[in-house]
Each structure stands twice: as C-alpha cells, then as structure tokens.
Design an enzyme around this catalytic site. Structure first.
Site, PDB file in Angstrom:
ATOM      1  N   LYS A   1       0.812  -1.341  -0.046  1.00 28.88           N
ATOM      2  CA  LYS A   1      -0.042  -0.016   0.182  1.00 28.88           C
ATOM      3  C   LYS A   1       0.838   1.269  -0.041  1.00 28.88           C
ATOM      4  CE  LYS A   1      -3.752   2.023   2.775  1.00 28.88           C
ATOM      5  NZ  LYS A   1      -4.554   1.826   3.829  1.00 28.88           N
TER       6      LYS A   1
ATOM      7  N   SER B   1      -9.629   1.513   3.205  1.00 32.00           N
ATOM      8  CA  SER B   1      -8.863   2.316   2.287  1.00 32.00           C
ATOM      9  C   SER B   1      -7.902   1.636   1.487  1.00 32.00           C
ATOM     10  CB  SER B   1      -8.010   3.593   2.941  1.00 32.00           C
ATOM     11  OG  SER B   1      -7.208   2.866   3.707  1.00 32.00           O
TER      12      SER B   1
ATOM     13  N   SER C   1      -9.665  -0.850   7.164  1.00 26.43           N
ATOM     14  CA  SER C   1      -9.100  -0.768   5.899  1.00 26.43           C
ATOM     15  C   SER C   1      -8.302  -1.940   5.423  1.00 26.43           C
ATOM     16  CB  SER C   1      -7.971   0.303   5.669  1.00 26.43           C
ATOM     17  OG  SER C   1      -8.791   1.658   5.680  1.00 26.43           O
TER      18      SER C   1
HETATM   19  N1  GLN Z   1     -13.100   3.557   6.812  1.00 22.56           N
HETATM   20  C1  GLN Z   1     -12.295   3.890   7.833  1.00 22.56           C
HETATM   21  C2  GLN Z   1     -12.090   5.396   7.606  1.00 22.56           C
HETATM   22  O1  GLN Z   1     -12.528   6.006   6.695  1.00 22.56           O
HETATM   23  C3  GLN Z   1     -11.154   3.147   8.012  1.00 22.56           C
HETATM   24  C4  GLN Z   1      -9.884   3.759   7.362  1.00 22.56           C
HETATM   25  C5  GLN Z   1      -8.761   2.831   7.738  1.00 22.56           C
HETATM   26  O2  GLN Z   1      -8.766   1.776   8.341  1.00 22.56           O
HETATM   27  N2  GLN Z   1      -7.283   3.496   7.341  1.00 22.56           N
HETATM   28  O3  GLN Z   1     -11.478   5.980   8.546  1.00 22.56           O
END
Ligand code: GLN
Length: 487
Positions: free
Chosen positions: A77, A152, A176
């Site tokens: 990532k 994400s 994420s």
């Molecule tokens: N969807 C969650 C957010 O928007 C998780 C993001 C993450 O785990 N980096 O914060």
C-alpha cells in the site's frame, strides 16, 4: 504457464525446478499490464523486480540458503516507506516525494527475500472506505467493475483479488484491510495493535494504525505475519513477546471454540438481511459442529462509530500537521505569500476533500471549548469498550461479526454522504478501538453476485488462535483448490 496457489506450493515448484522467480515476476507484470483499468497500482517496479528475481534464482540454483519469503511477490500500500521509491499516500501533497528509509515491515520482507513489485493505490492518507478518495483515481472491483473495492487499502485488495501479486500489505486504522478484503472476496488480517512495527507507515491515527496482510490462503497470511511481526527499536509500542510461530496452523481435530456474537450487531437495521441470515446459518453450523456459540448483549454498539471518528480525526489533525509545504512534498507555486498564507495555500491545494474534512473535524473536537464534550467523552467510551471486551474474552475465545453491513457499494453511491459512509464502518472500527486482532474470512457469495466474509476476532496477541480458527473454517467451508481469480 505460471500459476500461483500458495507460497508453500510455489516454493516446492521452485525447489523442483518447475518454475523460477523470474517466471513468476514476468507472469505478474503481464497481468498488471493487462489489468491497468483496475487502477490498483500507483507504481510498478518491474525492472527492479526482474533483476531481484534473477539474482534470487541464481542464489537458489547455486545451493544458497533461501529466506522464508524467497521470491514471494508482494505489493505495498502506498503508505509504506520503501527506501528510494516514491511514497505518496495517494495524496497530491506528497507528489514527487521519495522515501529515504525502509519501513520496518518492508525491511523485514526484503530480509526474507520477498520481491516488492509496486506501490498500491489507496484512499488519500488511508481515509475512506471505497478508494474513491485517491489523487490517482478510483480503483475498480475486479468482480464487478461498477463496484468499489472497499477502502482504504482498495489497491492492495484488488491486486490479490485479480492475481496481480501473491499477497499484499495494507494498513488498518478502522477496517481498511478487513473491509476491502470482504468486498473483494479474499482474506484480510489486522493484527493486534502493537504486533507489527508502525515505523515507516505514514500515520493516520497513531493509537489505531496497524499494518495488515491480504492473501488467498491462511498459511500465506500466517507466513507473512511471521516475518513482519515483532520487536523493533524504532517503535516503542511494539510487543516484545512474540513467541508464537503463526504458521503453526494445525489444530487438534477435536478443537472446540467458545464463540460469541453481538445480538445488537446481527439485529442492526443497517445490516443486509441476506448477510445476517447467512451468518446466522454459519453460526448454527458451528454450533452443530460442537463449538459453543452464544449471543451476548452489546449495548455499546451505537457509540463505536462516533467514538472512532472523534478520536481518529483528532489524531489525524495532529499527525497531518507536518505536511506544511515547507519540509517536503507539494508546495504552492505562489512564492510571494507570507508564511501563514503560504501554509494555508499549500495545504488547501495539496490535500483532498475528505482529508480536509477530517483535519477540520479533528481540530474542532480538540479545541478548548469542546475538548471535554467530544475528545474526553470518546476516550471514556473507548475505555468502556476495552473493559467490556475483556469481560467477554473471559468467557469466549472468538467474537464473530459481519465485516461490513452490505456487499461492495456501487461506485459513487456514498460519495455525497460521508455520514452514511462512516456508519458502514460499524463492524470494523471496534477491533481498532480496543486493539484486538481481526480477520475477514471470505466464505460467501451474495445473490447479487458479490462476495462477503465473516469477521472473527480474538483477544489481544492471540493471532495464532485466530489464524488456526480461520484455517479450520476455510478448510471446512471453502476449497483452496479453486482460487477465484477475477479477470
Ligand atoms: N473506513 C475507515 C475510515 O475511513 C477506515 C480507514 C482505515 O482503516 N485506514 O477511517
């Protein structure tokens, strides 16, 4: 033709001379080129990967010792530092930035001879649930190109889903890794907070962030965790007690688990009824197989999303203060501005909409007049959640929840309604608030054609037990022989 099933099979084929690391890299480079429309990769390090593969092949053929991840082709990532390679967090504010050091997890992968094939697309600074908040454009779900891959770490999930690498790393602050794994039909593990060093991971919310792993099989995920977990002088929050070998997956046939699920989670009005019924059937089956399965009351459920968004935006507003246009990354072109205006302009031009929204929200909840009403309250909720969770794990080994209330959203569906997007994190943010490990196990296909998983969690640092349970479930409910490659 090269085919990949598992790291173990690949290593066997390498040792029998049936394929080479170079064959494998060529295979993935061809597939990446043929699947550009998915937009999973931000950078592909093709020449380097080929060179590394050839040197590994030469070393192996000369009878040299091989690392635990010898020739395993992994995507990162784009929030993980890989020395001398671009690092952008999918943000305009880091355009043209190159990392000057390795993240510890990356260094450990390299030490065990993994081949890092590229950096993967994601939501900007890992903020989002659909991968639509990327300065590099959205990522498509390979199962259905009208759907999001989740976020994400959407690029990391699609890269494994579509066979564009063998496994990948993502980061999980509130789901994420697990949610995109759920939307794409693959495995996604978030280890315990403090299991894997965060050194070299671009920070979103430091008391929540954890590096996670995407893969097709539990043994692959375990093998990678074995390599990246453990002590690090550069991260004082990492646990020093890594005694387990996570690859020790076989459980006695008679192993029986005490499984809890939250009543409020499965009766929640936002949960797709088909996902609910499928999970309840699966829990029945586990009960029939001799495991203890019980519903527990969890009246704190409705507080977890607000607590998560208060605390993570507060931490983000502080973490992202370093991106000021002066030290590195993007800087506004107007050089005549006085300093404060220069900061404002650089940040306004460099950050995307969602990141700005979170910085504003985080700054607000930390402001003098509101600190107690929001930040302190959310910390109290976090403490209550930790205490309640400890009580549950006195009686149970595993907590089961859905990973997400629905299957993958249609592209664009939630972009104008951030609150609806945040609320869909209801089942994943819990594990980050309390620091426990969680995994999304890809078991099911919805009648709408999209995959979905079951989320399992254990108490802190019990990844071995979590992986053993997942292995058992995958063996009983899903065949490894048919990895569903999406074209
Ligand atoms: N969807 C969650 C957010 O928007 C998780 C993001 C993450 O785990 N980096 O914060």
């Amino acid at each position: 033709m090269f085919t990949f099933h598992s790291i173990q099979d690949y290593h066997k084929a390498l040792s029998e001379g049936l394929c080479s690391c170079e064959d494998a890299v060529r295979h993935y480079l061809d597939r990446i080129a043929a699947h550009k429309h998915l937009n999973a990769y931000i950078q592909v390090y093709g020449d380097e990967a080929l060179e590394k593969a050839r040197s590994l092949d030469a070393k192996r053929r000369a009878g040299g010792s091989t690392g635990a991840l010898h020739g395993v082709i992994i995507g990162l990532k784009d929030v993980l530092a890989y020395k001398d390679h671009p690092l952008t967090a999918a943000s305009r504010i880091l355009f043209n930035f190159k990392s000057i050091y390795h993240a510890t997890a990356v260094e450990k992968l390299l030490r065990e001879e993994a081949i890092l094939i590229g950096h993967l697309n994601c939501d900007e600074f890992a903020m989002g649930s659909t991968n639509e908040n990327s300065a590099y454009g959205k990522v498509l779900n390979a199962r259905d190109l009208t759907k999001v891959p989740g976020g994400s770490s959407g690029g990391s999930a699609v890269a494994v889903q579509a066979g564009l690498c063998m496994a990948s790393l993502g980061s999980d602050t509130g789901g994420s890794v697990r949610q995109p794994a759920d939307f794409c039909g693959i495995l996604g593990l978030k280890p315990t907070y403090g299991r894997v060093s965060r050194y070299g991971l671009i920070a979103y919310a430091s008391s929540f962030d954890q590096i996670g792993i995407f893969g097709n099989t539990v043994p692959d995920v375990a093998a990678i965790l074995d390599v990246i977990a453990g002590e690090d002088d550069f991260d004082s929050t990492v646990a020093t007690d890594k005694t387990a070998t996570f690859s020790d997956l076989d459980t006695p046939a008679a192993a029986k688990y005490r499984i809890a699920y939250f009543k409020e989670a499965l009766t929640h009005p936002g949960l797709d009824p088909e996902i609910r019924d499928t999970l309840l059937d699966c829990l029945d089956q586990l009960r029939n197989d001799g495991h203890t399965v019980e519903a527990v009351d969890f009246d704190l459920l409705d507080y977890i999303v607000p607590a998560y968004y208060v605390l993570t935006t507060a931490e983000a507003s502080s973490n992202l203060a370093r991106f000021d246009g002066v030290k590195y990354g993007y800087r506004t072109h107007d050089s005549q501005l006085e300093l404060t205006e220069f900061y404002k302009r650089s940040r306004s031009e460099g950050f995307g909409r969602e990141v700005k929204r979170r910085i504003l929200l985080g700054t607000f909840v930390l402001s003098a007049g509101y600190y107690d009403a929001y930040f302190t309250k959310a910390q109290q909720v976090r403490k209550m959640l930790v205490d309640r969770t400890e009580l549950i794990f006195k009686e149970f080994d595993i907590i089961i929840l859905p990973t997400s209330p629905t299957t993958a959203f249609t592209i664009g569906e939630k972009m104008d309604d951030p609150i609806a997007m945040y609320l869909a994190d209801i089942y994943t943010v819990y594990a980050n608030l309390v620091g426990i490990p969680g995994i999304s196990i890809p078991l099911f296909t919805h009648t709408n054609g999209m995959p979905f998983g079951m989320q399992a969690m254990t108490s802190r640092f019990k990844e071995l037990s979590l992986l053993q349970f997942s292995h058992l479930i995958m063996q009983q409910y899903k065949s490894y022989e048919n990895p569903t490659l999406c074209d």
